[in-house]
Design a protein around this motif. Structure first.
Motif, short mmCIF file in Angstrom:
data_model
loop_
_atom_site.label_atom_id
_atom_site.label_comp_id
_atom_site.label_asym_id
_atom_site.label_seq_id
_atom_site.Cartn_x
_atom_site.Cartn_y
_atom_site.Cartn_z
N SER A 29 -1.11 0.31 -4.78
CA SER A 29 -1.48 1.45 -3.80
C SER A 29 0.24 2.99 -2.82
CB SER A 29 -1.91 1.12 -3.21
OG SER A 29 -1.89 0.55 -1.70
N SER A 30 -0.52 3.44 -2.74
CA SER A 30 0.99 4.60 -1.66
C SER A 30 0.03 5.07 -0.57
CB SER A 30 1.20 5.25 -2.35
OG SER A 30 1.86 5.94 -1.20
N CYS A 31 0.40 4.33 0.37
CA CYS A 31 -0.59 5.44 2.17
C CYS A 31 -0.32 6.13 3.00
CB CYS A 31 -0.19 3.49 2.87
SG CYS A 31 -1.17 2.73 2.54
N LEU A 32 -0.52 7.09 2.76
CA LEU A 32 -1.04 8.51 2.89
C LEU A 32 -2.04 8.74 4.38
CD1 LEU A 32 0.51 10.31 3.40
CD2 LEU A 32 -1.22 11.92 1.35
N PRO A 33 -2.15 7.93 5.25
CA PRO A 33 -3.73 8.36 6.26
C PRO A 33 -4.17 9.99 6.62
CG PRO A 33 -1.64 6.67 6.98
CD PRO A 33 -1.08 7.06 6.14
N LEU A 34 -4.68 10.08 6.18
CA LEU A 34 -5.48 11.41 6.54
C LEU A 34 -6.60 11.63 8.11
CD1 LEU A 34 -6.00 12.78 3.27
CD2 LEU A 34 -4.36 12.76 4.47
N ASP A 165 -8.70 13.27 13.83
CA ASP A 165 -7.72 13.97 13.65
C ASP A 165 -6.34 14.13 12.18
OD1 ASP A 165 -7.79 14.87 16.26
OD2 ASP A 165 -6.40 13.98 17.01
N LEU A 166 -6.53 14.91 11.63
CA LEU A 166 -5.35 15.30 10.84
C LEU A 166 -4.24 14.79 10.46
CD1 LEU A 166 -4.89 15.31 7.36
CD2 LEU A 166 -4.94 17.77 7.87
N PRO A 167 -3.24 13.80 10.43
CA PRO A 167 -2.43 13.20 11.26
C PRO A 167 -1.35 14.61 10.71
CG PRO A 167 -2.68 11.48 10.45
CD PRO A 167 -4.14 12.56 10.10
#
Length: 255
Positions: A29-34, A165-167
């Protein structure tokens, strides 16, 4: 499940914890916090609502951030933890409450408002004359809980504790990440998380929408289908266990 290569979009801490659980099961997996949780300032209105928790028949907490922030603010304001019955949408949120010694209940099956509304103890509490319920949540969100509880005769108020919020990311980061890491599945944990996914995809959304999308509930699945997502898998819950079950049941991508 080792052929899955997933994009995770939860808030950073939750994303890291989920990635660790998936890795133990052989899932990349790859983390891209939204979603970025931003607590609201402790205003006079919030202090007043916190003080009124002790007068409520039930306190409902809809998320882990709501639980953490509420408990922190009660401590900061020097307020005792209410002995009121507490309820949560999912087990992970309930665990935060239980660890502080609160009387917390949650549905054994399902991680959404619909499941919570069927919980016998909640139904019993709100059926009492003059029942008053406080819902702890972020800004905005679904109205289903309040609507259904009011239909049962309860008085319902909100205590909003944070915004989602959207980072900030560089333009094109989402499709770039998908391509660079050969990701073949997407995971979102809420309706707002899905909306941020679409926003991040931008003009690349038609291509991103071809990837299998794992969602936590029928409501989010409906949002995704309406937006053009081609393969939507309802995990019937937001937990790591629910996602792992869905991954086992859904056909793996073929290279």
């Amino acid at each position: 499940m080792t052929d899955w290569r997933l994009l995770l979009t939860r808030p950073a801490d939750d994303c890291a914890a989920l990635a660790e659980t998936l890795a133990a099961q052989g899932v990349f997996s790859s983390c891209l916090p939204l979603l970025e949780i931003a607590p609201l300032p402790v205003s006079a209105t919030i202090r007043r609502s916190l003080a009124e928790l002790v007068q409520c028949s039930a306190v409902i907490v809809v998320s882990k951030p709501a639980a953490r922030i509420a408990l922190e603010w009660l401590d900061v304001c020097g307020m005792a933890l209410p002995a009121t019955p507490w309820f949560s949408v999912g087990a992970a949120t309930a665990q935060i409450l239980l660890e502080r010694g609160l009387d917390a209940s949650f549905p054994a099956q399902g991680d959404d408002s619909e499941a919570l509304l069927q919980l016998p103890r909640l139904r019993q509490v709100v059926s009492q004359p003059g029942a008053r319920v406080m819902i702890l949540r972020g800004e905005g969100g679904r109205e289903l809980l309040a609507e259904r509880l009011r239909e049962r005769g309860a008085s319902v108020e909100y205590l909003e504790l944070y915004r989602r919020d959207l980072p900030a990311y560089a333009p094109g980061e989402l499709p770039r990440r998908i391509k660079a890491e050969r990701l073949n599945g997407l995971v979102v944990s809420s309706g707002q998380g899905f909306e941020h996914l679409r926003q991040m995809a931008g003009d690349a959304w038609p291509a991103v929408a071809q990837l299998p999308l794992f969602v936590p509930s029928p409501r989010v699945a409906e949002l995704a289908h309406a937006a053009g997502a081609q393969i939507v898998v309802d995990c019937r819950g937001a937990s790591a266990a629910a996602l792992l079950t869905a991954l086992r049941e859904h056909p793996q991508p073929v290279y």
